[in-house]
Scaffold this motif. Structure first.
Motif, short mmCIF file in Angstrom:
data_model
loop_
_atom_site.label_atom_id
_atom_site.label_comp_id
_atom_site.label_asym_id
_atom_site.label_seq_id
_atom_site.Cartn_x
_atom_site.Cartn_y
_atom_site.Cartn_z
N LEU A 145 0.83 -1.20 0.00
CA LEU A 145 0.00 0.00 0.00
C LEU A 145 0.87 1.25 0.00
O LEU A 145 1.98 1.25 0.52
CB LEU A 145 -0.90 0.00 1.24
N PRO A 146 0.36 2.35 -0.59
CA PRO A 146 1.11 3.60 -0.56
C PRO A 146 1.49 3.96 0.88
O PRO A 146 0.76 3.62 1.81
CB PRO A 146 0.11 4.62 -1.11
N LEU A 147 2.61 4.64 1.01
CA LEU A 147 3.18 4.90 2.34
C LEU A 147 2.15 5.43 3.34
O LEU A 147 2.13 4.99 4.48
CB LEU A 147 4.34 5.88 2.21
N TRP A 148 1.29 6.35 2.91
CA TRP A 148 0.36 6.95 3.89
C TRP A 148 -0.68 5.97 4.37
O TRP A 148 -1.26 6.15 5.44
CB TRP A 148 -0.29 8.21 3.32
N LEU A 149 -0.91 4.88 3.61
CA LEU A 149 -1.91 3.89 4.01
C LEU A 149 -1.27 2.62 4.58
O LEU A 149 -1.97 1.77 5.11
CB LEU A 149 -2.75 3.50 2.79
N ALA A 150 0.04 2.51 4.44
CA ALA A 150 0.71 1.28 4.86
C ALA A 150 0.64 1.14 6.38
O ALA A 150 0.92 2.08 7.10
CB ALA A 150 2.16 1.31 4.41
N PRO A 151 0.24 -0.04 6.86
CA PRO A 151 0.14 -0.22 8.31
C PRO A 151 1.50 -0.10 9.00
O PRO A 151 1.59 0.40 10.11
CB PRO A 151 -0.44 -1.62 8.47
N GLU A 152 2.55 -0.56 8.31
CA GLU A 152 3.89 -0.46 8.86
C GLU A 152 4.72 0.35 7.87
O GLU A 152 5.07 -0.13 6.81
CB GLU A 152 4.48 -1.85 9.06
N GLN A 153 5.01 1.59 8.21
CA GLN A 153 5.70 2.45 7.25
C GLN A 153 7.20 2.21 7.24
O GLN A 153 7.87 2.43 6.23
CB GLN A 153 5.39 3.91 7.58
N GLY A 154 7.71 1.78 8.37
CA GLY A 154 9.14 1.51 8.43
C GLY A 154 9.45 0.51 9.52
O GLY A 154 8.63 0.27 10.42
N ARG A 155 10.63 -0.12 9.42
CA ARG A 155 11.03 -1.09 10.43
C ARG A 155 12.50 -0.85 10.75
O ARG A 155 13.31 -0.71 9.82
CB ARG A 155 10.81 -2.50 9.91
N VAL A 156 12.79 -0.78 12.02
CA VAL A 156 14.17 -0.61 12.43
C VAL A 156 14.79 -1.99 12.63
O VAL A 156 14.25 -2.82 13.36
CB VAL A 156 14.28 0.20 13.75
N LEU A 157 15.88 -2.26 11.92
CA LEU A 157 16.53 -3.56 11.98
C LEU A 157 17.85 -3.43 12.73
O LEU A 157 18.74 -2.68 12.31
CB LEU A 157 16.80 -4.07 10.56
N ALA A 158 17.96 -4.15 13.83
CA ALA A 158 19.21 -4.13 14.59
C ALA A 158 20.20 -5.10 13.96
O ALA A 158 19.85 -6.24 13.65
CB ALA A 158 18.93 -4.52 16.04
N ILE A 159 21.43 -4.64 13.75
CA ILE A 159 22.46 -5.50 13.17
C ILE A 159 22.67 -6.74 14.04
O ILE A 159 22.74 -7.85 13.55
CB ILE A 159 23.79 -4.73 13.02
N SER A 160 22.79 -6.55 15.31
CA SER A 160 22.90 -7.69 16.22
C SER A 160 22.18 -7.33 17.51
O SER A 160 21.71 -6.22 17.69
CB SER A 160 24.37 -8.01 16.50
N GLU A 161 22.09 -8.32 18.39
CA GLU A 161 21.31 -8.12 19.61
C GLU A 161 21.81 -6.97 20.47
O GLU A 161 21.05 -6.32 21.16
CB GLU A 161 21.31 -9.41 20.44
N LYS A 162 23.09 -6.71 20.36
CA LYS A 162 23.62 -5.64 21.23
C LYS A 162 23.18 -4.25 20.75
O LYS A 162 23.34 -3.27 21.46
CB LYS A 162 25.14 -5.73 21.32
N HIS A 163 22.58 -4.17 19.55
CA HIS A 163 22.09 -2.89 19.07
C HIS A 163 20.59 -2.71 19.31
O HIS A 163 19.99 -1.76 18.83
CB HIS A 163 22.38 -2.74 17.57
N ALA A 164 20.00 -3.65 20.05
CA ALA A 164 18.55 -3.63 20.24
C ALA A 164 18.07 -2.35 20.92
O ALA A 164 17.09 -1.74 20.49
CB ALA A 164 18.12 -4.85 21.04
N ASP A 165 18.77 -1.94 21.95
CA ASP A 165 18.33 -0.74 22.68
C ASP A 165 18.33 0.48 21.77
O ASP A 165 17.36 1.25 21.75
CB ASP A 165 19.23 -0.47 23.90
N ALA A 166 19.39 0.62 20.99
CA ALA A 166 19.48 1.76 20.08
C ALA A 166 18.37 1.69 19.04
O ALA A 166 17.79 2.73 18.67
CB ALA A 166 20.84 1.78 19.39
N ALA A 167 18.05 0.48 18.60
CA ALA A 167 16.98 0.30 17.61
C ALA A 167 15.65 0.78 18.19
O ALA A 167 14.88 1.48 17.52
CB ALA A 167 16.89 -1.16 17.18
#
Length: 597
Positions: free
Chosen positions: A492-514
């Motif tokens: 769906l177009p960005l304004w209608l998309a239920p999830e507009q973006g997703r933050v992906l942590a490189i590894s588990e230690k970056h989870a907090d920053a994500a």
RNA sequence: GCCGCUGUGGCUCAGGGGUAGAGCAAUUCACUCGUAAUGAAUAGGUCGUGAGUUCAAUUCUCACCAGCGGCUCCA
């Protein structure tokens, strides 16, 4: 007229294409008669993407039968049979068909007008009553496929016998057939009913029942975004909102005429046999009688008009069990409902406004190029389906035609498709299978105001009945979502998309920053999820891509150190490192651009 | 409602009269990873529901429920 030869460009001509398919249907009927002599011929026209033929046949055609019929068709093509036309006087035509036991053809002959020519087409030992035209020889149909069997009522009436319909498609060569079949397969991959379930927009549960989908968080989010957009726009355009009950006593529907004319479509609660002792209620199939009650709360002057009522309205319609389809045909749905109550001299402007609003909505969601208009009239031959008298119907339809013509709207006319209380303009759209449905409707109602005793005092002091326009602005939300899912194949177009973006942590230690980054983006009004699993970044990207997430923000040591986000676009791949505020600005701008395009 | 097809773990599907398998997903452990699938182990199904036939049914029959494609109807 016969088409004696063809080349590739002929097939682009709609008349030639239709002729080609029509001859294909004769070849199929010929094959069926050879294999199943007891099958009786009904009708066999060309249709948009192929052809069908209806047979009266005890039993059903199996998939194996179709293969046999196809094989026989190949023989008929190879036999290079000339297709010849001949005419007969009525009595002889009738006699010929009677001799062959073709009772349906006899019926058709009997209905032909006095001055009509009765023509037949013959190929080998096969003769069929037919107006033509046809190809000159069976050999011209080089590539075909029988696609399915279905039941279909004789003359489309459920009171008649159900016949066996075989659908097929055909092309001048095998390449084109193959291409068409591949396109069909591709289209099926966009089917909202498949993709909407896979992507977690909705589901159905046996225990709940047919036509009663559950909107899962993703589907519900998109519907919420749409609904807010519609309600805000309607408010800007002078609508007043109502919130009316989901059910009412039968008395209300008796006034509106629903009880007499829409009863099969309603869920009725209570026992009508005991109506004198206990209440009989019905879930509402439409919102009109409820909003009319709001109008009736005061005496109204011409100065008050037009009054525009809007409501995001949940409706209930008891569709036949074989009718339900994904989110397109359901038993409970929510519609951007509205009724405009106006004086006669305001009718045209309010109608224009309604259409303008509908078109604005279609453009916002990107469906504006995919719709067609249909002027749905009553059917004078089928009076019991409609209320009111013929003179009024014709007068209102004339008025409506004038309005449509003033707007220079390109529309088709459909007889018998009107609402029971008035004519309508339907905005039609096709789904991925090519099946057409109404997305939006704007109706002129000249009757219910009188039934409900709705008046306004005109400038001359007379009490008059207003006109009422029943309209939707984006139609029913579930159906609209279905069409959007198909149009965009789930993305769906960005304004209608239920999830507009997703933050992906490189590894588990970056989870907090994500999670911190996600919180910041959400604070800016974006819809963001986080993937902080102990998986490789490649896998997280792959899954986000498949789930149609527009933007992926990758967070690792570098980004934490620089206070940036590494951005990947679903469509354009790696966009490189970006300042977080710049990312927010970019995404928000894209949302604005899409909504107001 | 009518005609036809379908219904096996969360998903996609294989199998078949003697009480079930694969891949993905899930869980656990190891790895701590840079732009489209890391590895290993574990757990998970009264084969849509209910009747019938049979020594025995998930497999055969019937009914019902649900999904799909048509017909009629409709936002």
């Amino acid at each position: 007229m016969n088409f004696g030869r063809h080349n590739m460009s002929d097939f682009l001509d709609p008349v030639y294409k239709q002729t080609f398919r029509h001859t294909s249907s004769h070849i199929m009927a010929h094959a069926v008669k050879r294999l199943f002599p007891e099958a009786k011929l009904a009708i066999g026209p060309a249709i948009e993407n192929g052809f069908y033929y209806d047979f009266d046949y005890d039993g059903t055609f199996t998939a194996e039968d179709l293969k046999k019929i196809e094989a026989e068709m190949k023989k008929i093509v190879k036999e290079r049979l000339d297709v010849e036309r001949f005419e007969l006087p009525r009595t002889e035509a009738r006699k010929l068909m009677e001799e062959k036991g073709e009772i349906y053809k006899v019926e058709l002959i009997d209905e032909l007008g006095e001055d009509e020519v009765i023509s037949f087409y013959k190929q080998g030992d096969f003769v069929d009553l037919c107006a033509g035209p046809h190809l000159a020889n069976t050999n011209m149909v080089r590539a075909f496929k029988l696609t399915q069997v279905a039941g279909a009522y004789w003359r489309g009436s459920e009171k008649n016998k159900m016949l066996q319909r075989i659908y097929g498609t055909s092309f001048p060569d095998k390449e084109q057939l193959k291409l068409y079949l591949e396109q069909l397969e591709d289209a099926k991959k966009r089917d909202h009913n498949k993709i909407g379930r896979e992507l977690g927009f909705f589901t159905t549960v046996d225990y709940i029942g047919q036509g009663l989908p559950i909107m899962l968080p993703k589907g519900a989010k998109t519907l919420q975004v749409l609904q807010r957009f519609v309600e805000d726009e309607e408010e800007r355009r002078g609508y007043l909102i109502t919130k009316t009950p989901f059910m009412a006593k039968s008395d209300l529907y008796k006034i509106s005429g629903h009880w007499q004319h829409y009863r099969d479509g309603m869920f009725i609660i209570g026992d009508e046999e005991k109506a004198d002792q206990e209440e009989v209620l019905a879930l509402r199939p439409m919102t009109c009688p409820f909003q009319f009650q709001a109008y009736l709360q005061k005496t109204r002057s011409y100065r008050d008009l037009p009054i525009r009522y809007g409501e995001t309205s949940t409706l209930f319609r008891n569709e036949s069990s074989g009718e339900m389809h994904g989110l397109i045909r359901v038993r409970q749905f929510t519609i951007s409902e509205g009724h405009l109550i106006c004086a006669p001299d305001q009718l045209e402007e309010e109608f224009r406004n309604s259409l303008d609003l509908a078109n604005y909505m279609l453009k916002a969601v990107g469906l504006d190029e995919d719709v067609s208009y249909r002027f749905s009239k009553w059917d004078p031959e089928n009076r019991e389906k409609f209320i009111g008298d013929a003179v009024q119907w014709e007068a209102v339809q004339d008025t409506m035609k004038q309005i449509l013509d003033h707007m220079e709207l390109n529309y088709e006319t459909a007889i018998g498709e009107a609402a029971f209380y008035g004519p309508k303009l339907d905005i039609q759209i096709k789904n991925v299978f090519g099946k057409e449905d109404t997305l939006i409707t704007i109706q002129i109602d000249f009757q219910l105001a009188e039934r409900f005793g709705m008046f306004y005092t005109d400038s001359d002091g007379e009490r008059k009945n207003p006109y009422i326009i029943h309209r939707t602005s984006i139609g029913c939300y579930e159906r609209t979502l279905a069409l959007l899912l198909e149009k965009y194949a789930g993305a769906l177009p960005l304004w209608l998309a239920p999830e507009q973006g997703r933050v992906l942590a490189i590894s588990e230690k970056h989870a907090d920053a994500a999670h911190e980054l996600a919180a910041r983006l959400r604070q800016a009004g974006l819809r963001i999820d986080v993937d902080d699993r102990a998986e490789k970044i490649g896998k997280k990207i792959r899954e986000a891509q498949m789930e149609k997430v527009h933007y992926m923000m990758i967070i690792g040591d570098q980004e934490i150190e620089n206070g940036t986000a590494s951005v990947r676009s679903r469509l354009h791949g790696d966009l490189g490192s970006m300042d977080v505020d710049a990312l927010i600005a970019k995404m928000k701008q894209e949302v604005r651009d899409l909504v107001t395009r």
